[in-house]
Each structure stands twice: as structure tokens, then as C-alpha cells.
Design a protein around this motif. Structure first.
Motif, mmCIF file in Angstrom:
data_model
loop_
_atom_site.group_PDB
_atom_site.id
_atom_site.type_symbol
_atom_site.label_atom_id
_atom_site.label_comp_id
_atom_site.label_asym_id
_atom_site.label_seq_id
_atom_site.Cartn_x
_atom_site.Cartn_y
_atom_site.Cartn_z
ATOM 1 N N LEU A 33 55.563 5.597 15.928
ATOM 2 C CA LEU A 33 54.706 6.504 15.176
ATOM 3 C C LEU A 33 53.313 6.571 15.788
ATOM 4 O O LEU A 33 52.679 7.628 15.810
ATOM 5 C CB LEU A 33 54.622 6.058 13.716
ATOM 6 N N TYR B 100 51.033 9.974 17.152
ATOM 7 C CA TYR B 100 49.644 10.334 16.842
ATOM 8 C C TYR B 100 48.769 10.282 18.088
ATOM 9 O O TYR B 100 47.845 11.094 18.240
ATOM 10 C CB TYR B 100 49.105 9.416 15.748
ATOM 11 N N GLU C 177 51.527 14.983 14.291
ATOM 12 C CA GLU C 177 51.386 14.451 12.942
ATOM 13 C C GLU C 177 52.776 14.308 12.330
ATOM 14 O O GLU C 177 53.564 15.265 12.324
ATOM 15 C CB GLU C 177 50.544 15.378 12.069
ATOM 16 N N VAL C 178 53.093 13.123 11.860
ATOM 17 C CA VAL C 178 54.417 12.851 11.317
ATOM 18 C C VAL C 178 54.580 13.527 9.967
ATOM 19 O O VAL C 178 53.789 13.311 9.054
ATOM 20 C CB VAL C 178 54.664 11.332 11.189
ATOM 21 N N ALA D 53 57.944 15.516 13.537
ATOM 22 C CA ALA D 53 56.492 15.596 13.698
ATOM 23 C C ALA D 53 56.103 17.002 14.127
ATOM 24 O O ALA D 53 56.915 17.749 14.677
ATOM 25 C CB ALA D 53 56.013 14.581 14.728
ATOM 26 N N LEU E 228 47.194 4.615 13.781
ATOM 27 C CA LEU E 228 47.876 4.857 12.509
ATOM 28 C C LEU E 228 47.038 4.518 11.283
ATOM 29 O O LEU E 228 47.582 4.442 10.175
ATOM 30 C CB LEU E 228 49.181 4.051 12.459
ATOM 31 N N ASP F 124 44.726 6.228 9.551
ATOM 32 C CA ASP F 124 44.752 7.312 8.560
ATOM 33 C C ASP F 124 46.148 7.491 7.981
ATOM 34 O O ASP F 124 46.318 7.735 6.785
ATOM 35 C CB ASP F 124 44.268 8.622 9.182
ATOM 36 N N TYR F 125 47.168 7.375 8.820
ATOM 37 C CA TYR F 125 48.555 7.531 8.369
ATOM 38 C C TYR F 125 48.902 6.494 7.309
ATOM 39 O O TYR F 125 49.460 6.821 6.264
ATOM 40 C CB TYR F 125 49.485 7.392 9.577
ATOM 41 N N GLN G 194 46.815 7.081 4.004
ATOM 42 C CA GLN G 194 47.269 8.228 3.217
ATOM 43 C C GLN G 194 48.558 7.932 2.461
ATOM 44 O O GLN G 194 48.769 8.435 1.361
ATOM 45 C CB GLN G 194 47.487 9.435 4.136
ATOM 46 N N ARG G 195 49.425 7.092 3.035
ATOM 47 C CA ARG G 195 50.709 6.824 2.409
ATOM 48 C C ARG G 195 50.727 5.584 1.552
ATOM 49 O O ARG G 195 51.506 5.486 0.610
ATOM 50 C CB ARG G 195 51.798 6.711 3.495
#
Length: 504
Positions: A302, A306, A311-312, A326, A371, A373-374, A377-378
Motif C-alpha cells: 500500500l 501512495y 490512492e487506495v 487504486a 501511509l 494519512d491512509y 483516515q481509516r
């Protein structure tokens, strides 16, 4: 080859120290026939040292190492060591017959081994802390939109569907059919990652690339991702799959009897995961088997997405493989000689907003830095301000974080004067942006520290962490930094020793 050049004197001094260490080891610890090896071999050792430095200068070993590659420095060391042995044995044979050829051989092999280990350590450190990444090139791309797709004929569609089902299975086919219109001719399904073939594809001709072969068997993943990014239009789709490290481990442990399974998995992990990551062995690994069957972690794959401008959108586990969909969002960040070692250098902000680089032992999978931000966010933040369910942290990394072992290299920053023992934690830009504006300004007045006020107050939420840091900083303003740090040091020491405070 330039014969005369200005040598780096620190390299010459390092060579002399390594030579002295070699002589101490050979003459002091090896079983020799003479009871006085240092006296007997003083003159040959002196001649050996002089000729070693002369040949090292001639083959340009004293050019700064930062201007050399690992291969270049190793070849030079081989040339010096070989020439040194041949010439020196010849001289001894004719003029100093009383000296043992075995001792000279041991000295030559010994200095070569010590020098080799020194180069290995130096380049391991260099590649672990310097990633050679340039800034993403965001220049305008002409005609970035995809062309208008057309429907393919029924026979071609049937052949495509049958091909996907045979290679990847019915579940994978259903996954793809539910998300993409396979009847359109702007969808490219393929197995071959040949860069030459990809370069022949016109730009923006396809709006979707679907790669069915496992990334574990794919060589030059970074180049492959960059080429796909270049060929896709804005918001174009890219789908691929891979076997996660955790899935592979589970299969190994279930397949073999207990005890043997862990031994076999450990061997498999070293060969398929550890060796391909080391800068001095990865080329050998790729040459032997084309980089196939590597172990890849979810965070690494992942992170590569990025890093290369994607973006996934979705992840789906199907038949033991993780499929990732993505979309292309920006130009890729060029990556050339990215290697990972046990030590990392992280960009942080110190006093007066100055950018500093803090040293830590690596506790995350490769490419995890892309990662943040990824994950936020999740999964948001858990108690203590760390990311919740942070899959980027390795198993050994969790252990190291629990007992603060990963932070020991920060002592380097303390010695450099960039940090102190007690103080607010140096933060990345992503973390710093979560803080209140006034607290950000207050933080800039003071040097960050290795032991933060977090371990004195043990806050649980981000708001409580900010309140804890604010209280510490206001105490520094009121009572002075020295007295505040002394009081917090004992509070932190008590919490760690008696209340089992641990790093998340």
C-alpha cells in the motif's frame, strides 16, 4: 583513472586504525609459533601498512565514501587486497625468508575482512538513513483525460472472462465485474510486466489496468508502478493482487508439524524477505530467481501505491490473495535506490520550527512513511495518541516500542544538541497539524526531548496529550527549563519503573 587527487584524511586514519586492530587480533589471539610476534613482525607489519596505504591511494579508496557506491568501494578493496598479497609474499619469499607466509596470509585476510565489515556497516547505515528520493514532479500532463471507450465484441468478451476465471478464479472475476465494465475496450487485463511492452502502450489509451499476476512474483515493482501511473489518465484505475506476509506465515504454520513449521518459516522469511531487502544481497537474489516469490507486507504494498501517486479505493481478500483497487491521483515520487535497514532518519520539527532528523530503530514495514494519512483516515487515533490498529508496525517493532528500545538512537540527537533528555516529543508535520495553533507556536520555543511529559501524565486522548504538553511548557516558562525537566524526569522514572508506563 585520475592518479593524483586530494585524499580524505579521515579515511586514511580509519585505515590505519583498522590495520592496527588487525595486527592486534592476528598477533595477540592467533596461535603462532613465535613467542614474540609483535617484535618479530614489526618491520613486515610496517611495510605492509605503508604498501596498503599506497595501493589504497592509487586505487582511489580515499575518495570520500559518500561519493562512491558500495560496489565501487568493494571492487577497490578487492584490488588492493589481491595486489597486496601477491607483491608482499613475493618480497618476503626473496628477502625475508624467516617470516611465515601463513602469517602474512592471515594478516591479509584479516585486514580484508575488517575493511569489508567496515564498508558493510557504513553503507548499511547510509542506505538506511538516506533514501535518495526527489520531489514529486507535478508538471502539467497534456490530454490527461481518457479516450471515449467502445464495446468489444461478444467473442472477445467471453474469451476475456474465461481467461480471468481460469487464472484467478470465479470470486476474483466477480470482484472485477462488479467494479469495472469489462465489455469496454479501455480495460487492459494482463500478466506480463515487461517495461518495454508497457512503454509501447499509448498514453491514456486505457482507463483501467488489471494485473492478475501476484506482485510477489514481480520484479522492479517501483518501475512497474511508475509506468502504469504514466500511462493512466487522471483518476484512472489500477488493480493488482499479492499474498500478504501474514497469510504466508499462516499457511506455513498450518502445513508443517509444530516446531518444524517455525524453523521452516524462519528460513523462508530470511531467504524471501530479509535477503531481498539488503542492499548488498538483493541484486544477487533478483539475479538468481528474477525476484520471484518474495514476501511482501500489506504496509509495503500500500505504501508503494501512495509513493507512486495512487490512492487506495478498496481492498478485498480473495482466495488467499489481497486485491487492491487504486486510482491515479498525482505524478509518482521518483524512487531510485531505496533500501531499508535497522536504523531510520525521520524528518521532525524542533526548536523555532527548525527541521531536524531524529534517529530511531526501524519498527515499521518498508514504505510505511507514505501511509500516515491512509491509516489516520481509516483508523483514527487510539488512547495515547498513536494510530489505532497500525498494521505498519512489525512484530519485533511492537516489542521494541514497548520497552523504548527503538528510541535509543535519539541519543545521537541529544549529543548533537538538537534534543534534550526531557521535553516535548519532536513531531512530524502530519501530527503537528493535529495540534492547536497556539500550542504549535508554544512548542517552537523549546527543544524537544527524548522523554516526553506523556510518561508523567499518561494522557489517553489527543486533547489530553495537548493539555499535558501545555502544562509542561507553561511550567518551563514559569519555573525554568532545568527545574521543570528535573521534576518531570523523576515523575517519568517513577511511572516507568513502578506503574509500567510503556510506549504504545
Amino acid at each position: 583513472m585520475k592518479v593524483f587527487y586530494k585524499p580524505r584524511w579521515s579515511n586514511i586514519i580509519t585505515d590505519l586504525l583498522l590495520l592496527i586492530l588487525n595486527f592486534l587480533i592476528i598477533y595477540g589471539w592467533f596461535p603462532l609459533t613465535t613467542p614474540v610476534p609483535f617484535q618479530k613482525y614489526f618491520i613486515p607489519s610496517l611495510l605492509f601498512s605503508v604498501s596498503w596505504i599506497f595501493f589504497s591511494y592509487f586505487f582511489q579508496r580515499y575518495i570520500p565514501l559518500r561519493k562512491q557506491t558500495y560496489t565501487q568501494s568493494l571492487v577497490k578493496l578487492l584490488l588492493v587486497g589481491s595486489l597486496q598479497f601477491v607483491i608482499y609474499v613475493t618480497i618476503l619469499h626473496h628477502f625475508f625468508k624467516q617470516y611465515s607466509g601463513f602469517v602474512i596470509l592471515a594478516v591479509t585476510i584479516g585486514i580484508f575482512t575488517i575493511e569489508f565489515l567496515y564498508l558493510l556497516f557504513y553503507f548499511s547505515y547510509r542506505f538506511a538513513t538516506q533514501f535518495d528520493i526527489s520531489v514529486s514532479d507535478e508538471k502539467e500532463r497534456p490530454q490527461r483525460k481518457a479516450r471515449e471507450p467502445r464495446e468489444i465484441d461478444e467473442e472477445s468478451y467471453t474469451n476475456l472472462v474465461n481467461f480471468i476465471e481460469r487464472y484467478s478464479g470465479k470470486k476474483a472475476l466477480k470482484f472485477l465485474q462488479n467494479r469495472f465494465d469489462l465489455r469496454k475496450d479501455d480495460v487492459r487485463v494482463f500478466l506480463n510486466t515487461s517495461i518495454e511492452n508497457l512503454e509501447l502502450i499509448p498514453h491514456y489509451h486505457y482507463s483501467t489496468f488489471i494485473y492478475l499476476r501476484k506482485l510477489n512474483d514481480t520484479e522492479k515493482i517501483n518501475t512497474f508502478f511508475s509506468e502504469i501511473n504514466e500511462k493512466l489518465p487522471d483518476n484512472g484505475n489500477f488493480v493488482c493482487c499479492f499474498e500478504k506476509k501474514s497469510t504466508r506465515k499462516k499457511k506455513f504454520l498450518q502445513k508443517y508439524p509444530f516446531g518444524i513449521n517455525y524453523i521452516l518459516y524462519s528460513f523462508d522469511f530470511v531467504v524471501k524477505r530479509f535477503i531481498p531487502k539488503l542492499f548488498f544481497s538483493r541484486r544477487i537474489y533478483h539475479s538468481l530467481n528474477g525476484g520471484k516469490n518474495r514476501i511482501l507486507s500489506k504496509a509495503e504494498v500500500l505504501g508503494r501505491f501512495y509513493c507512486h501517486g495512487f490512492e487506495v479505493m478498496e481492498e478485498k481478500k480473495i482466495d488467499g490473495l489481497l486485491y487492491v483497487w487504486a486510482q491515479r491521483k498525482r505524478n509518482p515520487t521518483p524512487v531510485y535506490n531505496r533500501a531499508y535497514g535497522p536504523l531510520i532518519k525521520l524528518k521532525r520539527y524542533g526548536k523555532n520550527g527548525k527541521v531536524i532528523y531524529v534517529y530511531k530503530f526501524r519498527t515499521m514495514h518498508p514504505y510505511s512513511e507514505y501511509l500516515q494519512d491512509y491509516v489516520y483516515q481509516r483508523h483514527s487515533l487510539q488512547d495515547g495518541g498513536k494510530f489505532n490498529k497500525d498494521f505498519r508496525v512489525t512484530t519485533i517493532g511492537k516489542f521494541m516500542r514497548k520497552y523504548f528500545l527503538d528510541e535509543l538512537p535519539m541519543l545521537i540527537n541529544i549529543f548533537k544538541g538538537e534534543m534534550k533528555l526531557v521535553g516535548i516529543r519532536p513531531l512530524s508535520q502530519q501530527y503537528l497539524n493535529l495540534y492547536y495553533d497556539d500550542l504549535q507556536q508554544l512548542r517552537m520555543k523549546y527543544r524537544p526531548g527524548l522523554l516526553p511529559p506523556f510518561y508523567a501524565d499518561m494522557p489517553r486522548t489527543l486533547e489530553e496529550i495537548q493539555a499535558s504538553e501545555r502544562k509542561y511548557l507553561l511550567s518551563c516558562e514559569k519555573n525554568g527549563v532545568f527545574l521543570t525537566d528535573m521534576r518531570y524526569f523523576f515523575l517519568i522514572f517513577k511511572n516507568i519503573l513502578f506503574h509500567h508506563a510503556r510506549s504504545a
